[in-house]
Design a protein around this motif. Structure first.
Motif, PDB file in Angstrom:
ATOM      1  N   LEU A 491       0.824  -1.201   0.000  1.00  0.00           N
ATOM      2  CA  LEU A 491       0.000   0.000   0.000  1.00  0.00           C
ATOM      3  C   LEU A 491       0.860   1.253   0.000  1.00  0.00           C
ATOM      4  CD1 LEU A 491      -2.765  -1.124   2.519  1.00  0.00           C
ATOM      5  CD2 LEU A 491      -2.899  -1.034   0.019  1.00  0.00           C
ATOM      6  N   PHE A 492       2.014   1.184   0.664  1.00  0.00           N
ATOM      7  CA  PHE A 492       2.947   2.312   0.624  1.00  0.00           C
ATOM      8  C   PHE A 492       3.451   2.546  -0.795  1.00  0.00           C
ATOM      9  CE2 PHE A 492       7.288   4.053   0.995  1.00  0.00           C
ATOM     10  CZ  PHE A 492       7.003   5.230   1.672  1.00  0.00           C
ATOM     11  N   ALA A 493       3.768   1.458  -1.499  1.00  0.00           N
ATOM     12  CA  ALA A 493       4.201   1.578  -2.899  1.00  0.00           C
ATOM     13  C   ALA A 493       3.064   2.079  -3.776  1.00  0.00           C
ATOM     14  CB  ALA A 493       4.712   0.232  -3.411  1.00  0.00           C
ATOM     15  N   ASP A 494       1.827   1.735  -3.442  1.00  0.00           N
ATOM     16  CA  ASP A 494       0.671   2.182  -4.224  1.00  0.00           C
ATOM     17  C   ASP A 494       0.475   3.691  -4.162  1.00  0.00           C
ATOM     18  OD1 ASP A 494       0.012  -0.314  -5.116  1.00  0.00           O
ATOM     19  OD2 ASP A 494      -1.607  -0.663  -3.684  1.00  0.00           O
ATOM     20  N   LEU A 495       1.078   4.349  -3.180  1.00  0.00           N
ATOM     21  CA  LEU A 495       0.935   5.803  -3.092  1.00  0.00           C
ATOM     22  C   LEU A 495       1.479   6.491  -4.334  1.00  0.00           C
ATOM     23  CD1 LEU A 495       1.853   6.425   0.661  1.00  0.00           C
ATOM     24  CD2 LEU A 495      -0.397   6.134  -0.371  1.00  0.00           C
ATOM     25  N   ASN A 496       2.342   5.792  -5.079  1.00  0.00           N
ATOM     26  CA  ASN A 496       2.752   6.271  -6.391  1.00  0.00           C
ATOM     27  C   ASN A 496       1.648   5.887  -7.371  1.00  0.00           C
ATOM     28  OD1 ASN A 496       4.369   7.141  -8.628  1.00  0.00           O
ATOM     29  ND2 ASN A 496       4.905   5.003  -8.979  1.00  0.00           N
ATOM     30  N   VAL A 497       0.646   6.761  -7.517  1.00  0.00           N
ATOM     31  CA  VAL A 497      -0.621   6.386  -8.159  1.00  0.00           C
ATOM     32  C   VAL A 497      -0.634   6.639  -9.663  1.00  0.00           C
ATOM     33  CG1 VAL A 497      -1.947   6.772  -6.064  1.00  0.00           C
ATOM     34  CG2 VAL A 497      -1.581   8.671  -7.642  1.00  0.00           C
ATOM     35  N   GLY A 498       0.504   6.952 -10.259  1.00  0.00           N
ATOM     36  CA  GLY A 498       0.515   7.394 -11.647  1.00  0.00           C
ATOM     37  C   GLY A 498      -0.013   6.406 -12.652  1.00  0.00           C
ATOM     38  N   ILE A 499       0.041   5.102 -12.375  1.00  0.00           N
ATOM     39  CA  ILE A 499      -0.355   4.114 -13.373  1.00  0.00           C
ATOM     40  C   ILE A 499      -1.856   3.841 -13.349  1.00  0.00           C
ATOM     41  CG2 ILE A 499      -0.099   2.023 -11.989  1.00  0.00           C
ATOM     42  CD1 ILE A 499       1.286   0.733 -14.393  1.00  0.00           C
ATOM     43  N   ALA A 500      -2.573   4.313 -12.340  1.00  0.00           N
ATOM     44  CA  ALA A 500      -4.013   4.086 -12.269  1.00  0.00           C
ATOM     45  C   ALA A 500      -4.723   4.883 -13.357  1.00  0.00           C
ATOM     46  CB  ALA A 500      -4.545   4.490 -10.895  1.00  0.00           C
ATOM     47  N   PRO A 501      -5.692   4.281 -14.049  1.00  0.00           N
ATOM     48  CA  PRO A 501      -6.444   5.020 -15.077  1.00  0.00           C
ATOM     49  C   PRO A 501      -7.467   5.942 -14.439  1.00  0.00           C
ATOM     50  CG  PRO A 501      -7.289   2.797 -14.885  1.00  0.00           C
ATOM     51  CD  PRO A 501      -6.101   2.876 -13.963  1.00  0.00           C
ATOM     52  N   LEU A 502      -8.042   6.836 -15.241  1.00  0.00           N
ATOM     53  CA  LEU A 502      -9.082   7.728 -14.756  1.00  0.00           C
ATOM     54  C   LEU A 502     -10.243   6.927 -14.180  1.00  0.00           C
ATOM     55  CD1 LEU A 502      -9.273  10.522 -17.481  1.00  0.00           C
ATOM     56  CD2 LEU A 502      -8.662  10.827 -15.083  1.00  0.00           C
ATOM     57  N   SER A 503     -10.829   7.449 -13.120  1.00  0.00           N
ATOM     58  CA  SER A 503     -11.962   6.857 -12.427  1.00  0.00           C
ATOM     59  C   SER A 503     -11.560   5.729 -11.484  1.00  0.00           C
ATOM     60  CB  SER A 503     -13.024   6.341 -13.409  1.00  0.00           C
ATOM     61  OG  SER A 503     -14.272   6.188 -12.750  1.00  0.00           O
ATOM     62  N   PHE A 504     -10.239   5.571 -11.261  1.00  0.00           N
ATOM     63  CA  PHE A 504      -9.758   4.556 -10.318  1.00  0.00           C
ATOM     64  C   PHE A 504      -8.591   5.142  -9.525  1.00  0.00           C
ATOM     65  CE2 PHE A 504     -11.640   2.248 -13.865  1.00  0.00           C
ATOM     66  CZ  PHE A 504     -12.514   1.405 -13.206  1.00  0.00           C
ATOM     67  N   GLY A 505      -8.254   4.473  -8.428  1.00  0.00           N
ATOM     68  CA  GLY A 505      -7.159   4.984  -7.618  1.00  0.00           C
ATOM     69  C   GLY A 505      -7.456   6.402  -7.161  1.00  0.00           C
ATOM     70  N   HIS A 506      -6.472   7.256  -7.288  1.00  0.00           N
ATOM     71  CA  HIS A 506      -6.598   8.649  -6.835  1.00  0.00           C
ATOM     72  C   HIS A 506      -6.918   9.602  -7.986  1.00  0.00           C
ATOM     73  CE1 HIS A 506      -6.153  11.449  -3.547  1.00  0.00           C
ATOM     74  NE2 HIS A 506      -5.246  12.174  -4.181  1.00  0.00           N
ATOM     75  N   ARG A 507      -7.477   9.066  -9.063  1.00  0.00           N
ATOM     76  CA  ARG A 507      -7.764   9.888 -10.245  1.00  0.00           C
ATOM     77  C   ARG A 507      -9.280  10.021 -10.399  1.00  0.00           C
ATOM     78  NH1 ARG A 507      -4.406   8.451 -15.372  1.00  0.00           N
ATOM     79  NH2 ARG A 507      -4.944  10.632 -15.743  1.00  0.00           N
TER      80      ARG A 507
END
Length: 544
Positions: A491-507
């Motif tokens: 989850l700490f590594a997931d904080l680098n959210v750049g690979i998540a597409p729109l409408s998912f993750g922190h986008r």
């Protein structure tokens, strides 16, 4: 074997297990490089745990099994073979795990996770961290040997460890970190002064930085200038909604005045000048670290109210949110509080039936600062309309209290609280429902179940998160399992959210914001066909 003589065999075993488990899915897909970094962290933590357990065994003077040298070599080689087979097997299975997340998010499947690049990155990362650990150990022993003639052995070891900690802290925090932050600040301050190509000062009196404005265009900052110029015009709004006026936008840059209170007072004067208190909606939006406001959030509100809105925001840093939070979050909080107090104190002096409905908005760090910009007791006699907070970070403050005390039977990723009479939650699939009527003062949280910024917590290192219980969020992989320590690292590594597409993750998307504003503020006269036109129009605006 030289490898066994150099490294702890138990450390290699636990490290390999942690490495393998780090390849299992978490909240968002990972790039090969990020997977390598994560594997390096996991292997290192596992290795350190193994070394510690060996030390503890010896310290407690627990007897060891008696073995011949031949038996010992056989055991060591068997463990090493097991480690290699385990890592290779999990690297092969890693493709399926990553695709289980990508399928939920509508992403193209991958055929490989780059086993070679992941392995090399992990190996180099581990060797670097191992070398730092050996250096720490040598410093500790050197100091301990110097003082053990004057103090008991265990006290000498404690003094040596303290000296090594102080030295490493001074180097990494006092030199490297401060130097790095200074360099980043210089770079982003330079970026803040850059005006995007084609942007010119506003020509309408409804915008700061232009005609009759007391705010200088050059002092607005990079994102402030974009906010003031790139929003919808009255013509854009009429195209979608049939009627509309020019929205009001006020922005005060970090260099517009010398202190937070002076910038807040300047913002208030701009609101008065533009006639903001005669509009139907007044929105105080708290930006992310460098002054960025998500266009989807502010544009959608302006369309829904056909331009009869006034949006005000103030910059509090040159730095992006993660760096601003690390460097100094107190200044951002001071700025947010000053801006809210100055505007609220004026708003309450206006006749209740003639002033705009007052709302707050914030995304990510902006949500955290917006939430902390006021005290509920300060507004209880004359409450504002409410707030929309998107992607609130790290499960803190009001969000944590509400989620931890949610109504029984409601999931942690979409909770209900006291029947939804004040606070409601939504995501890209809907939500904002309650068993009780939504009162006059309303809070809406927009959050994706796959957003690690929202759901990261240091507790997940040793405790299973509630959002992994059944039912799970629709965008969370069913293959995601909780493993002590490893899941926390994932989850700490997931904080680098750049690979998540729109409408998912922190986008978050304009459509998600539109649904949130519809639920929170209930604008009138919007048919399904008109909302479809709005969704299509919002996609034409820049997202950054």
């Amino acid at each position: 074997m030289q490898l066994v003589k150099t490294f702890s065999i138990l450390g290699l075993l636990i490290g390999s297990i942690f490495f393998a488990l780090s390849l299992t899915p978490s909240l968002i897909p990972r790039s090969n490089f990020m997977q390598g970094i994560l594997a390096a962290m996991a292997f290192t933590v596992g290795y350190v745990l193994g070394v510690f357990l060996c030390w503890l065994w010896r310290y407690l003077e627990i007897p060891c099994l008696r073995t011949t040298p031949w038996q010992r070599r056989l055991f060591d080689r068997s463990v090493l073979i097991f480690c290699v087979v385990l890592i290779v097997a999990f690297l092969w299975r890693g493709v399926q795990w990553q695709n289980s997340i990508r399928a939920l998010m509508g992403m193209e499947a991958v055929t490989s996770i780059g086993a070679l690049s992941v392995g090399l990155t992990a190996l180099l990362g581990f060797l670097l961290l191992w070398a730092l650990g050996k250096g720490f150990q040598r410093i500790m022993h050197l100091v301990a040997r110097r003082v053990e003639q004057h103090v008991p052995e265990r006290v000498a070891v404690l003094i040596g460890a303290s000296a090594a900690i102080l030295l490493y802290w001074a180097v990494f925090n006092g030199v490297l970190l401060k130097t790095g932050l200074h360099i980043i600040e210089v770079v982003y301050e330079g970026f803040d002064s850059v005006t995007s190509e084609g942007l010119t000062p506003p020509t309408k009196v409804t915008k700061s930085g232009g005609v009759k404005s007391e705010v200088s265009w050059i002092d607005l900052g990079h994102f402030g200038r974009r906010f003031l110029v790139l929003g919808p015009t009255a013509a854009d709004i009429r195209e979608v909604a049939g009627s509309g006026i020019e929205p009001i936008r006020v922005f005060v840059g970090l260099q517009s005045a010398s202190t937070p209170i002076k910038r807040a007072e300047l913002a208030l004067e701009e609101l008065k000048r533009t006639g903001a208190f005669e509009r139907e909606i007044l929105l105080l939006a708290t930006p992310t670290g460098a002054g960025w406001l998500d266009p989807g959030a502010v544009n959608s509100l302006e369309f829904l109210y056909r331009g009869n809105t006034a949006i005000v925001a103030g910059q509090y840093s040159f730095l992006p949110s993660p760096v601003a939070l690390w460097a100094d979050d107190t200044y951002g909080l001071e700025s947010a509080r000053a801006l809210f107090k100055v505007i609220y104190d004026y708003w309450v002096t206006l006749p209740a039936d003639g002033r705009p409905r007052f709302y707050l908005f914030g995304l990510s760090l902006g949500a955290q600062l917006s939430e902390n910009s006021f005290d509920f007791y300060d507004i209880i006699d004359d409450p504002i309309g409410g707030a929309l907070w998107a992607g609130p970070p790290f499960g803190t403050g009001l969000w944590a209290r509400i989620t931890n005390n949610r109504d029984p039977g409601t999931p942690a990723w979409l909770p209900q609280f006291k029947g939804g009479s004040v606070v409601r939650f939504g995501n890209q699939y809907g939500g904002y429902i309650g068993q009780e009527p939504w009162g006059r003062f309303r809070i809406a949280y927009l959050q994706h179940a796959s957003d690690p910024i929202v759901f990261f917590d240091i507790r997940w290192v040793v405790q299973k998160p509630g959002w992994l219980d059944t039912p799970r969020g629709p965008d969370v992989s069913p293959d995601l399992k909780w493993y002590p320590i490893v899941t926390g690292l994932q989850l700490f590594a997931d904080l680098n959210v750049g690979i998540a597409p729109l409408s998912f993750g922190h986008r978050y998307t304009p459509k998600g914001y539109t649904e949130a504003w519809l639920a929170l503020t209930e604008p009138e006269n919007w048919s399904g066909e008109a909302l479809e036109r709005l969704e299509a129009k919002l996609k034409t605006y820049n997202v950054r």
